[in-house]
Design a protein around this motif. Structure first.
Motif, PDB file in Angstrom:
ATOM      1  N   ILE A 296       0.830  -1.297  -0.115  1.00  0.00           N
ATOM      2  CA  ILE A 296       0.043  -0.062  -0.172  1.00  0.00           C
ATOM      3  C   ILE A 296       0.829   1.102  -0.053  1.00  0.00           C
ATOM      4  O   ILE A 296       0.526   2.106  -0.682  1.00  0.00           O
ATOM      5  CB  ILE A 296      -1.071  -0.174   1.227  1.00  0.00           C
ATOM      6  N   GLY A 297       2.025   1.373   0.434  1.00  0.00           N
ATOM      7  CA  GLY A 297       2.956   2.482   0.523  1.00  0.00           C
ATOM      8  C   GLY A 297       3.408   2.570  -0.703  1.00  0.00           C
ATOM      9  O   GLY A 297       3.562   3.831  -1.030  1.00  0.00           O
ATOM     10  N   VAL A 298       3.768   1.543  -1.371  1.00  0.00           N
ATOM     11  CA  VAL A 298       4.371   1.743  -2.801  1.00  0.00           C
ATOM     12  C   VAL A 298       3.460   2.256  -3.599  1.00  0.00           C
ATOM     13  O   VAL A 298       3.561   3.043  -4.501  1.00  0.00           O
ATOM     14  CB  VAL A 298       4.863   0.117  -3.177  1.00  0.00           C
ATOM     15  N   ILE A 299       1.984   1.914  -3.637  1.00  0.00           N
ATOM     16  CA  ILE A 299       0.907   2.371  -4.412  1.00  0.00           C
ATOM     17  C   ILE A 299       0.837   3.815  -4.114  1.00  0.00           C
ATOM     18  O   ILE A 299       0.340   4.762  -4.841  1.00  0.00           O
ATOM     19  CB  ILE A 299      -0.311   1.442  -4.121  1.00  0.00           C
ATOM     20  N   GLY A 300       0.903   4.194  -2.790  1.00  0.00           N
ATOM     21  CA  GLY A 300       0.681   5.538  -2.300  1.00  0.00           C
ATOM     22  C   GLY A 300       1.956   6.403  -2.945  1.00  0.00           C
ATOM     23  O   GLY A 300       1.721   7.637  -3.540  1.00  0.00           O
ATOM     24  N   TYR A 301       3.110   5.897  -3.078  1.00  0.00           N
ATOM     25  CA  TYR A 301       4.230   6.446  -3.681  1.00  0.00           C
ATOM     26  C   TYR A 301       4.050   6.685  -5.342  1.00  0.00           C
ATOM     27  O   TYR A 301       4.071   7.793  -5.906  1.00  0.00           O
ATOM     28  CB  TYR A 301       5.586   5.775  -3.567  1.00  0.00           C
ATOM     29  N   LEU A 302       3.577   5.610  -5.985  1.00  0.00           N
ATOM     30  CA  LEU A 302       3.197   5.842  -7.346  1.00  0.00           C
ATOM     31  C   LEU A 302       1.963   6.686  -7.689  1.00  0.00           C
ATOM     32  O   LEU A 302       2.256   7.199  -8.798  1.00  0.00           O
ATOM     33  CB  LEU A 302       2.729   4.170  -7.802  1.00  0.00           C
ATOM     34  N   VAL A 303       1.137   6.707  -6.792  1.00  0.00           N
ATOM     35  CA  VAL A 303      -0.065   7.698  -7.098  1.00  0.00           C
ATOM     36  C   VAL A 303       0.451   9.200  -6.927  1.00  0.00           C
ATOM     37  O   VAL A 303      -0.169  10.110  -7.509  1.00  0.00           O
ATOM     38  CB  VAL A 303      -1.254   7.280  -6.184  1.00  0.00           C
ATOM     39  N   GLY A 304       1.308   9.203  -5.895  1.00  0.00           N
ATOM     40  CA  GLY A 304       2.105  10.664  -5.681  1.00  0.00           C
ATOM     41  C   GLY A 304       1.525  11.200  -4.314  1.00  0.00           C
ATOM     42  O   GLY A 304       1.857  12.401  -4.103  1.00  0.00           O
TER      43      GLY A 304
ATOM     44  N   PRO B 126       6.608  11.404  -1.617  1.00  0.00           N
ATOM     45  CA  PRO B 126       7.384  11.801  -2.619  1.00  0.00           C
ATOM     46  C   PRO B 126       8.789  10.997  -2.465  1.00  0.00           C
ATOM     47  O   PRO B 126       9.551  10.838  -3.228  1.00  0.00           O
ATOM     48  CB  PRO B 126       7.954  13.255  -2.036  1.00  0.00           C
ATOM     49  N   ASN B 127       8.861  10.177  -1.538  1.00  0.00           N
ATOM     50  CA  ASN B 127      10.259   9.285  -1.164  1.00  0.00           C
ATOM     51  C   ASN B 127       9.758   7.670  -1.140  1.00  0.00           C
ATOM     52  O   ASN B 127       8.815   7.418   0.061  1.00  0.00           O
ATOM     53  CB  ASN B 127      10.730   9.856  -0.003  1.00  0.00           C
ATOM     54  N   LEU B 128      10.299   6.902  -1.701  1.00  0.00           N
ATOM     55  CA  LEU B 128       9.775   5.508  -1.956  1.00  0.00           C
ATOM     56  C   LEU B 128       9.979   4.858  -0.800  1.00  0.00           C
ATOM     57  O   LEU B 128       9.279   4.083  -0.177  1.00  0.00           O
ATOM     58  CB  LEU B 128      10.520   4.742  -3.243  1.00  0.00           C
TER      59      LEU B 128
END
Length: 63
Positions: free
Chosen positions: A19-27, A30-32
Motif C-alpha cells: 500500500i505504501g508503494v501504491i501511495g508513492y506511485l499515485v503521488g 515523494p520518497n519511496l
C-alpha cells in the motif's frame, strides 16, 4: 501433512508495504523508502491485531 498457522504479522507487513508503494506511485508520498516504511508500520499493527482476534476466536470456539 501438518497444517502451519498463518503468520498474520508478516502478511500485514507485506500488505502495508504494498500500500505504501501504491501511495508513492499515485503521488501521495515523494520518497519511496519512506512510503514503504510508513506502510509497514500500520501493517505490523494490523497483523498483530488480526493474530490476537484469531487467537481469541479460536479460544472461544474450543470452550
Amino acid at each position: 501433512m501438518s497444517k502451519e498457522a498463518p503468520n498474520y504479522v508478516i502478511r500485514g507487513i507485506f500488505i502495508g508495504a504494498s500500500i505504501g508503494v501504491i501511495g508513492y506511485l499515485v503521488g501521495f508520498l515523494p520518497n519511496l523508502p519512506r512510503a514503504i516504511a510508513l506502510g509497514m508500520v500500520p501493517g505490523f499493527v494490523a497483523g498483530i491485531t488480526l493474530a490476537r482476534a484469531h487467537k481469541t476466536k479460536n479460544n472461544d470456539e474450543s470452550e
